[in-house]
Write a protein that holds these residues in place. Sequence first.
Motif, PDB file in Angstrom:
ATOM      1  N   LEU A  49       2.967  -3.207  25.760  1.00  0.00           N
ATOM      2  CA  LEU A  49       2.736  -4.440  25.015  1.00  0.00           C
ATOM      3  C   LEU A  49       2.661  -4.083  23.539  1.00  0.00           C
ATOM      4  O   LEU A  49       1.792  -3.314  23.128  1.00  0.00           O
ATOM      5  N   VAL A  50       3.587  -4.606  22.749  1.00  0.00           N
ATOM      6  CA  VAL A  50       3.683  -4.185  21.356  1.00  0.00           C
ATOM      7  C   VAL A  50       3.518  -5.370  20.412  1.00  0.00           C
ATOM      8  O   VAL A  50       3.799  -6.510  20.758  1.00  0.00           O
ATOM      9  N   ASP A  51       3.070  -5.057  19.224  1.00  0.00           N
ATOM     10  CA  ASP A  51       2.919  -6.042  18.162  1.00  0.00           C
ATOM     11  C   ASP A  51       4.311  -6.423  17.655  1.00  0.00           C
ATOM     12  O   ASP A  51       5.033  -5.584  17.099  1.00  0.00           O
ATOM     13  N   GLY A  52       4.686  -7.671  17.850  1.00  0.00           N
ATOM     14  CA  GLY A  52       6.017  -8.106  17.461  1.00  0.00           C
ATOM     15  C   GLY A  52       6.291  -7.969  15.976  1.00  0.00           C
ATOM     16  O   GLY A  52       7.430  -7.719  15.576  1.00  0.00           O
ATOM     17  N   ARG A  53       5.269  -8.135  15.167  1.00  0.00           N
ATOM     18  CA  ARG A  53       5.464  -7.993  13.721  1.00  0.00           C
ATOM     19  C   ARG A  53       5.883  -6.566  13.377  1.00  0.00           C
ATOM     20  O   ARG A  53       6.775  -6.361  12.551  1.00  0.00           O
ATOM     21  N   HIS A  54       5.274  -5.579  14.014  1.00  0.00           N
ATOM     22  CA  HIS A  54       5.641  -4.199  13.714  1.00  0.00           C
ATOM     23  C   HIS A  54       6.987  -3.804  14.322  1.00  0.00           C
ATOM     24  O   HIS A  54       7.617  -2.847  13.853  1.00  0.00           O
ATOM     25  N   LEU A  55       7.437  -4.542  15.319  1.00  0.00           N
ATOM     26  CA  LEU A  55       8.719  -4.228  15.940  1.00  0.00           C
ATOM     27  C   LEU A  55       9.880  -4.966  15.287  1.00  0.00           C
ATOM     28  O   LEU A  55      10.989  -4.430  15.208  1.00  0.00           O
ATOM     29  N   THR A  56       9.666  -6.179  14.805  1.00  0.00           N
ATOM     30  CA  THR A  56      10.789  -7.012  14.379  1.00  0.00           C
ATOM     31  C   THR A  56      10.780  -7.393  12.899  1.00  0.00           C
ATOM     32  O   THR A  56      11.790  -7.883  12.395  1.00  0.00           O
ATOM     33  N   TRP A  57       9.661  -7.187  12.196  1.00  0.00           N
ATOM     34  CA  TRP A  57       9.601  -7.578  10.784  1.00  0.00           C
ATOM     35  C   TRP A  57      10.066  -6.424   9.904  1.00  0.00           C
ATOM     36  O   TRP A  57       9.749  -5.256  10.168  1.00  0.00           O
ATOM     37  N   TYR A  58      10.765  -6.757   8.837  1.00  0.00           N
ATOM     38  CA  TYR A  58      11.170  -5.781   7.824  1.00  0.00           C
ATOM     39  C   TYR A  58      10.440  -6.140   6.541  1.00  0.00           C
ATOM     40  O   TYR A  58      10.742  -7.132   5.897  1.00  0.00           O
ATOM     41  N   GLY A  59       9.451  -5.333   6.211  1.00  0.00           N
ATOM     42  CA  GLY A  59       8.603  -5.577   5.048  1.00  0.00           C
ATOM     43  C   GLY A  59       7.482  -4.570   5.038  1.00  0.00           C
ATOM     44  O   GLY A  59       7.610  -3.465   5.588  1.00  0.00           O
ATOM     45  N   PRO A  60       6.350  -4.887   4.421  1.00  0.00           N
ATOM     46  CA  PRO A  60       5.243  -3.942   4.341  1.00  0.00           C
ATOM     47  C   PRO A  60       4.740  -3.438   5.684  1.00  0.00           C
ATOM     48  O   PRO A  60       4.180  -2.337   5.775  1.00  0.00           O
ATOM     49  N   SER A  61       4.941  -4.210   6.757  1.00  0.00           N
ATOM     50  CA  SER A  61       4.509  -3.762   8.086  1.00  0.00           C
ATOM     51  C   SER A  61       5.252  -2.511   8.542  1.00  0.00           C
ATOM     52  O   SER A  61       4.797  -1.802   9.450  1.00  0.00           O
ATOM     53  N   LEU A  62       6.385  -2.202   7.914  1.00  0.00           N
ATOM     54  CA  LEU A  62       7.133  -1.003   8.289  1.00  0.00           C
ATOM     55  C   LEU A  62       6.362   0.279   7.996  1.00  0.00           C
ATOM     56  O   LEU A  62       6.651   1.316   8.596  1.00  0.00           O
ATOM     57  N   VAL A  63       5.403   0.229   7.097  1.00  0.00           N
ATOM     58  CA  VAL A  63       4.628   1.432   6.778  1.00  0.00           C
ATOM     59  C   VAL A  63       3.827   1.883   7.993  1.00  0.00           C
ATOM     60  O   VAL A  63       3.816   3.066   8.355  1.00  0.00           O
ATOM     61  N   ALA A  64       3.157   0.958   8.648  1.00  0.00           N
ATOM     62  CA  ALA A  64       2.325   1.290   9.799  1.00  0.00           C
ATOM     63  C   ALA A  64       3.086   1.239  11.115  1.00  0.00           C
ATOM     64  O   ALA A  64       2.575   1.716  12.141  1.00  0.00           O
ATOM     65  N   ALA A  65       4.286   0.686  11.125  1.00  0.00           N
ATOM     66  CA  ALA A  65       5.000   0.448  12.382  1.00  0.00           C
ATOM     67  C   ALA A  65       5.197   1.704  13.228  1.00  0.00           C
ATOM     68  O   ALA A  65       4.986   1.646  14.453  1.00  0.00           O
ATOM     69  N   PRO A  66       5.596   2.861  12.674  1.00  0.00           N
ATOM     70  CA  PRO A  66       5.773   4.025  13.547  1.00  0.00           C
ATOM     71  C   PRO A  66       4.492   4.395  14.291  1.00  0.00           C
ATOM     72  O   PRO A  66       4.524   4.696  15.492  1.00  0.00           O
TER      73      PRO A  66
END
Length: 251
Positions: A222-239
């Motif tokens: 179960l994953v946070d959709g914002r970290h999987l599909t958004w391109y923006g500041p969330s990319l920093v924490a996404a990995p």
Amino acid sequence: MTTRPGPSLRGAVPRVVSLVPSLTEAVAVTAPGVLVGATDWCSHPADLGVARIGGTKNPDVPAITALRPDVVLANEEENRAPDLAELRAAGLDVLVTEIRTLDQGLRELERVLAACGAPRRPRWLDEAEAAWDAVTPEGTYTAVVPIWRRPWMVLGRDTFAGDLLARLGVRNLYAEHPERYPRLPLDELRAVAPDLVVLPDEPYRFTRDDGPEAFPGAAAALVDGRHLTWYGPSLVAAPRVLTRALRAASR
């Protein structure tokens, strides 16, 4: 695909309307004060105080025009071509992004931010690039990645989310499908026998009680959709966020 490059606004404070939640967050964080309108789905930053102009698929064109934006930010996947044509017919400059890989996303973000008057490449964009450059997959998994049910839809070929998952060691079993978001019967999805089913909480809100039960025998991430599909500041924490979810599912 042909896109209009956006106006040259350096030295002025532009007026920007965003039709893409990811881009809304990126612009709000990088160039505070330039956004004058955003969609009802633009949830980040949480305190964003701009006019709301409808949804990504049904923007209120007269309301957008009344805001007198210098540029309207859009995406070829999230927004409908007829709406973008109507905005252009109203005399508005529409900058359309195409983002299907991480590398493309980083380039497009830089282009968008420059068009919105950002004086320099923001630190968070450098941090995002560095975070993804440092990724080392902890394992490899075959996976099915649903994004909707009733009917079931999954990630297919050539998607931003699929590229992120591939960098984390997840092999999407439908990455070679002719369609980008194929609709497939559940029996077929089960029959490919994935190691893992990746269930984001957007656009469909999959939860522990809604999704995993459809794939008996497969681990569910179960994953946070914002970290999987958004391109923006969330990319920093996404990995880090996505790796943690994959690790938890594989235990």
